[in-house]
Design a protein around this motif. Structure first.
Motif, PDB file in Angstrom:
ATOM      1  N   LYS A 119       0.814  -1.213   0.000  1.00  0.00           N
ATOM      2  CA  LYS A 119       0.000   0.000   0.000  1.00  0.00           C
ATOM      3  C   LYS A 119       0.854   1.273   0.000  1.00  0.00           C
ATOM      4  O   LYS A 119       0.486   2.282  -0.593  1.00  0.00           O
ATOM      5  CB  LYS A 119      -0.906   0.023   1.239  1.00  0.00           C
ATOM      6  N   TYR A 120       1.982   1.200   0.669  1.00  0.00           N
ATOM      7  CA  TYR A 120       2.778   2.400   0.922  1.00  0.00           C
ATOM      8  C   TYR A 120       3.731   2.734  -0.228  1.00  0.00           C
ATOM      9  O   TYR A 120       3.889   3.901  -0.596  1.00  0.00           O
ATOM     10  CB  TYR A 120       3.580   2.190   2.206  1.00  0.00           C
ATOM     11  N   LYS A 121       4.347   1.707  -0.796  1.00  0.00           N
ATOM     12  CA  LYS A 121       5.388   1.908  -1.800  1.00  0.00           C
ATOM     13  C   LYS A 121       4.947   2.777  -2.978  1.00  0.00           C
ATOM     14  O   LYS A 121       5.663   3.716  -3.362  1.00  0.00           O
ATOM     15  CB  LYS A 121       5.903   0.550  -2.293  1.00  0.00           C
ATOM     16  N   PRO A 122       3.794   2.530  -3.611  1.00  0.00           N
ATOM     17  CA  PRO A 122       3.403   3.355  -4.771  1.00  0.00           C
ATOM     18  C   PRO A 122       3.156   4.813  -4.418  1.00  0.00           C
ATOM     19  O   PRO A 122       3.202   5.679  -5.296  1.00  0.00           O
ATOM     20  CB  PRO A 122       2.112   2.690  -5.264  1.00  0.00           C
ATOM     21  N   ALA A 123       2.884   5.084  -3.140  1.00  0.00           N
ATOM     22  CA  ALA A 123       2.587   6.462  -2.742  1.00  0.00           C
ATOM     23  C   ALA A 123       3.844   7.310  -2.563  1.00  0.00           C
ATOM     24  O   ALA A 123       3.767   8.534  -2.544  1.00  0.00           O
ATOM     25  CB  ALA A 123       1.779   6.462  -1.450  1.00  0.00           C
ATOM     26  N   VAL A 124       5.009   6.663  -2.435  1.00  0.00           N
ATOM     27  CA  VAL A 124       6.258   7.400  -2.211  1.00  0.00           C
ATOM     28  C   VAL A 124       6.718   8.018  -3.527  1.00  0.00           C
ATOM     29  O   VAL A 124       7.083   7.315  -4.466  1.00  0.00           O
ATOM     30  CB  VAL A 124       7.348   6.474  -1.631  1.00  0.00           C
ATOM     31  N   LYS A 125       6.729   9.339  -3.571  1.00  0.00           N
ATOM     32  CA  LYS A 125       7.104  10.059  -4.785  1.00  0.00           C
ATOM     33  C   LYS A 125       8.492  10.694  -4.692  1.00  0.00           C
ATOM     34  O   LYS A 125       9.060  11.090  -5.717  1.00  0.00           O
ATOM     35  CB  LYS A 125       6.069  11.150  -5.096  1.00  0.00           C
ATOM     36  N   ALA A 126       9.038  10.806  -3.491  1.00  0.00           N
ATOM     37  CA  ALA A 126      10.373  11.376  -3.318  1.00  0.00           C
ATOM     38  C   ALA A 126      10.940  10.907  -1.993  1.00  0.00           C
ATOM     39  O   ALA A 126      10.199  10.715  -1.020  1.00  0.00           O
ATOM     40  CB  ALA A 126      10.338  12.897  -3.385  1.00  0.00           C
ATOM     41  N   ILE A 127      12.261  10.723  -1.949  1.00  0.00           N
ATOM     42  CA  ILE A 127      12.948  10.299  -0.727  1.00  0.00           C
ATOM     43  C   ILE A 127      13.987  11.354  -0.377  1.00  0.00           C
ATOM     44  O   ILE A 127      14.874  11.667  -1.185  1.00  0.00           O
ATOM     45  CB  ILE A 127      13.627   8.928  -0.913  1.00  0.00           C
ATOM     46  N   LEU A 128      13.864  11.905   0.807  1.00  0.00           N
ATOM     47  CA  LEU A 128      14.787  12.924   1.294  1.00  0.00           C
ATOM     48  C   LEU A 128      15.834  12.273   2.194  1.00  0.00           C
ATOM     49  O   LEU A 128      15.494  11.717   3.235  1.00  0.00           O
ATOM     50  CB  LEU A 128      14.026  14.006   2.067  1.00  0.00           C
ATOM     51  N   GLY A 129      17.090  12.334   1.786  1.00  0.00           N
ATOM     52  CA  GLY A 129      18.174  11.850   2.628  1.00  0.00           C
ATOM     53  C   GLY A 129      18.767  13.004   3.407  1.00  0.00           C
ATOM     54  O   GLY A 129      19.153  14.023   2.830  1.00  0.00           O
ATOM     55  N   MET A 130      18.825  12.856   4.739  1.00  0.00           N
ATOM     56  CA  MET A 130      19.338  13.935   5.594  1.00  0.00           C
ATOM     57  C   MET A 130      20.253  13.375   6.674  1.00  0.00           C
ATOM     58  O   MET A 130      20.118  12.218   7.083  1.00  0.00           O
ATOM     59  CB  MET A 130      18.193  14.700   6.266  1.00  0.00           C
ATOM     60  N   ASP A 131      21.165  14.225   7.157  1.00  0.00           N
ATOM     61  CA  ASP A 131      21.939  13.898   8.344  1.00  0.00           C
ATOM     62  C   ASP A 131      21.208  14.414   9.575  1.00  0.00           C
ATOM     63  O   ASP A 131      20.505  15.434   9.505  1.00  0.00           O
ATOM     64  CB  ASP A 131      23.331  14.534   8.273  1.00  0.00           C
ATOM     65  N   ALA A 132      21.406  13.748  10.704  1.00  0.00           N
ATOM     66  CA  ALA A 132      20.691  14.113  11.922  1.00  0.00           C
ATOM     67  C   ALA A 132      21.163  15.436  12.514  1.00  0.00           C
ATOM     68  O   ALA A 132      20.470  16.017  13.347  1.00  0.00           O
ATOM     69  CB  ALA A 132      20.838  12.994  12.962  1.00  0.00           C
ATOM     70  N   ASP A 133      22.344  15.913  12.102  1.00  0.00           N
ATOM     71  CA  ASP A 133      22.847  17.176  12.643  1.00  0.00           C
ATOM     72  C   ASP A 133      22.736  18.320  11.637  1.00  0.00           C
ATOM     73  O   ASP A 133      23.425  19.331  11.753  1.00  0.00           O
ATOM     74  CB  ASP A 133      24.298  17.037  13.105  1.00  0.00           C
ATOM     75  N   SER A 134      21.870  18.162  10.632  1.00  0.00           N
ATOM     76  CA  SER A 134      21.644  19.230   9.658  1.00  0.00           C
ATOM     77  C   SER A 134      20.222  19.749   9.805  1.00  0.00           C
ATOM     78  O   SER A 134      19.366  19.112  10.414  1.00  0.00           O
ATOM     79  CB  SER A 134      21.886  18.721   8.233  1.00  0.00           C
ATOM     80  N   ARG A 135      19.986  20.940   9.242  1.00  0.00           N
ATOM     81  CA  ARG A 135      18.644  21.541   9.345  1.00  0.00           C
ATOM     82  C   ARG A 135      18.315  22.281   8.052  1.00  0.00           C
ATOM     83  O   ARG A 135      19.087  23.124   7.582  1.00  0.00           O
ATOM     84  CB  ARG A 135      18.579  22.509  10.525  1.00  0.00           C
ATOM     85  N   LEU A 136      17.150  21.971   7.498  1.00  0.00           N
ATOM     86  CA  LEU A 136      16.682  22.651   6.293  1.00  0.00           C
ATOM     87  C   LEU A 136      16.152  24.040   6.624  1.00  0.00           C
ATOM     88  O   LEU A 136      15.452  24.229   7.630  1.00  0.00           O
ATOM     89  CB  LEU A 136      15.569  21.849   5.624  1.00  0.00           C
ATOM     90  N   ALA A 137      16.492  25.006   5.787  1.00  0.00           N
ATOM     91  CA  ALA A 137      15.906  26.332   5.907  1.00  0.00           C
ATOM     92  C   ALA A 137      14.447  26.265   5.452  1.00  0.00           C
ATOM     93  O   ALA A 137      14.074  25.394   4.660  1.00  0.00           O
ATOM     94  CB  ALA A 137      16.683  27.331   5.053  1.00  0.00           C
ATOM     95  N   PRO A 138      13.584  27.153   5.946  1.00  0.00           N
ATOM     96  CA  PRO A 138      12.171  27.155   5.525  1.00  0.00           C
ATOM     97  C   PRO A 138      12.022  27.196   4.004  1.00  0.00           C
ATOM     98  O   PRO A 138      12.815  27.837   3.319  1.00  0.00           O
ATOM     99  CB  PRO A 138      11.621  28.429   6.184  1.00  0.00           C
ATOM    100  N   HIS A 139      11.032  26.473   3.504  1.00  0.00           N
ATOM    101  CA  HIS A 139      10.663  26.399   2.082  1.00  0.00           C
ATOM    102  C   HIS A 139      11.636  25.566   1.240  1.00  0.00           C
ATOM    103  O   HIS A 139      11.413  25.390   0.047  1.00  0.00           O
ATOM    104  CB  HIS A 139      10.541  27.794   1.455  1.00  0.00           C
ATOM    105  N   SER A 140      12.717  25.053   1.847  1.00  0.00           N
ATOM    106  CA  SER A 140      13.734  24.342   1.060  1.00  0.00           C
ATOM    107  C   SER A 140      13.201  23.045   0.459  1.00  0.00           C
ATOM    108  O   SER A 140      13.530  22.702  -0.679  1.00  0.00           O
ATOM    109  CB  SER A 140      14.961  24.050   1.924  1.00  0.00           C
ATOM    110  N   LEU A 141      12.394  22.324   1.211  1.00  0.00           N
ATOM    111  CA  LEU A 141      11.849  21.068   0.704  1.00  0.00           C
ATOM    112  C   LEU A 141      10.984  21.304  -0.526  1.00  0.00           C
ATOM    113  O   LEU A 141      11.040  20.539  -1.504  1.00  0.00           O
ATOM    114  CB  LEU A 141      11.047  20.357   1.800  1.00  0.00           C
TER     115      LEU A 141
END
Length: 499
Positions: A119-141
């Protein structure tokens, strides 16, 4: 390795498209909340939801508890995957998250997807790889999503990275009951730590500006924040008969993944608008170990005939290696010629020597101006060249060590060395090296003084003059080349691109 996953919150059928974030976290209880707060700040595309997979990788602290608590507080859908006995570090953690959705092809008894995965696999349209000590700025995603969805052949889009400047250590008072805890958090640093951070930030800005000037394609989709197209990652798995997209064959798994994407005709881009804040290495020792791993992994890929990519990046990386060698050779040759010329009383000053210094000053001044959130002191020091030259020599030492290691029959574990340096289990030999250099210079000066009468004799001058003349000629041509490269870089910095 059998990761356990709590999917009790994900039992209902999902119909909306999803972005899933993979965040490997080894003992990151102090930083995971900040990372998740950055994700909670993001805008999502219409009718798209976000799920966050935190992989608590061989953790001995409260990373899992902190992640779940932050998810509850921030109204994020957080799923924690726990690994035990994972010997592949970040690669193994990322592949654990991958297998939780796409299945484990190495499973002996059951290769079918579970009902949840179906059920879940077809719904995944993008995968975000991140490090645990990083932070995205607003609107970046949203910016990365727009880039990824702009064409079907785009396999990944990376955010621009900016090192976080630590706050002034002097702002803390020693009677603060949390003084030691705040220092350990990494949010504060002294002048040296802040200087190291800016040099890395300016170095990263230069790299990003260069890639953007040449079209925005990148040869490495950094693991700190990259949005991947799932079909592209599946393409890598199927074409290379892997059990997950990430491989432990290289110290630079993100670069290896990027090269494989490009080999399969997927585009890999830098987002012009998305930004991710990452932590810098704040000491000579940790910086050297990190760069040894990065540069060593790059050289391994460049010399691996099986992974050669037919893009301009391959030639660009080799040119970068040659440029570093030439810059190092110029400085060594200049030191040798200058020492011999002064010792034999044949030194003649030329104002032309000011030209490369002036060009370097202009280049670093402009780079400092274009580096995000630069301080006035950073711009001033950039114009003086001294800071950049010190930083450059550290990179020269890394360059030398990487190629010596490449020629050595013994393979070093770059990940282990970096991890040990960051945890303080190994120590730098900087002061020993500086001490030996000081002794060498002292011996050189004393020897020149002691033998001055012989070194300045007419016979010795006649003997060394042809060699000096030839050496200065070679140095002149190399300096012209290096100066031309600096002029070209200054020219490219006039563009509208921002780091």
């Amino acid at each position: 390795m059998n990761p356990s996953i709590d999917i009790s919150a994900l039992k209902r059928v999902y119909v909306k498209p999803r972005i899933v974030a993979f965040i490997p976290a080894h003992n990151e209880e102090n930083s995971i909340r900040d990372c998740l707060e950055g994700l909670a700040d993001q805008d999502l595309p219409p009718n798209v939801e976000l799920d966050v997979f935190v992989i608590a990788d061989n953790c001995t602290d409260k990373t899992e508890d902190e992640a779940l608590k932050a998810g509850h507080d921030l109204d994020l859908r957080v799923i924690v995957i726990k690994t035990k006995g994972n010997k592949q570090r970040k690669v193994g953690a990322l592949n654990s998250a991958w297998k939780s959705i796409y299945g484990d092809v190495m499973e002996l008894y059951e290769n079918k997807l579970t009902p949840f995965q179906e059920k879940y696999k077809p719904a995944v349209k993008a995968i975000l790889g991140m490090d645990a000590d990083s932070r995205l700025a607003p609107h970046s995603l949203l910016h990365m999503w727009s880039g990824l969805m702009s064409a079907r052949n785009i396999g990944g889009v990376m955010a621009k990275y900016t090192m976080r400047m630590p706050q002034k250590k002097s702002a803390l008072t020693r009677d603060d009951p949390y003084y030691e805890q705040k220092l350990r958090s990494g949010k504060y640093g002294g002048p040296i730590q802040r200087w190291w951070t800016h040099q890395q930030k300016q170095d990263m800005a230069s790299w990003i500006l260069n890639l953007q000037y040449h079209g925005g394609s990148t040869y490495v989709l950094g693991g700190q924040a990259t949005l991947f197209r799932p079909e592209a990652l599946e393409n890598i798995v199927n074409e290379n008969n892997l059990d997950g997209p990430w491989q432990n064959d290289s110290d630079v798994e993100d670069m290896l993944l990027t090269w494989q994407l490009q080999k399969l005709k997927w585009k890999t881009l830098i987002s012009p608008d998305a930004r991710c804040f990452v932590d810098a290495m704040r000491s000579y020792h940790t910086y050297r170990q990190q760069r040894n791993k990065w540069r060593g992994g790059t050289v391994d890929l460049l010399t691996n005939k099986d992974i050669k990519i037919k893009t301009r990046h391959y030639g660009m990386l080799w040119r970068s290696q040659m440029k570093t060698f030439i810059d190092l050779f110029i400085r060594i040759l200049f030191f040798v010629l200058l020492t011999v010329a002064i010792s034999t009383d044949q030194f003649v000053w030329s104002w032309l020597w000011i030209i490369p210094v002036a060009l370097a000053s202009i280049l670093n001044f402009v780079l400092a101006l274009k580096t995000p959130m630069s301080r006035p002191i950073d711009i001033f020091l950039g114009g003086l060249v001294i800071s950049t030259e010190i930083y450059l020599w550290v990179n020269f030492l890394t360059f030398i060590q990487v190629w010596l290691d490449k020629l050595s029959p013994y393979k070093k574990d770059g990940w282990a060395q970096q991890y040990q340096a960051e945890n303080g289990t190994t120590r730098s030999k900087l002061w020993q090296g500086l001490g030996l250099f000081a002794l060498f210079m002292t011996a050189l000066v004393l020897s020149a003084i002691h033998y001055r009468e012989y070194l300045t004799s007419e016979s010795f001058q006649e003997l060394t003059a042809p060699y000096l003349e030839f050496g200065w000629l070679i140095l002149t041509y190399l300096t012209i080349f290096a100066s031309s490269v600096m002029v070209y870089k200054i020219w490219t910095l006039r563009s509208r691109h921002k780091a």
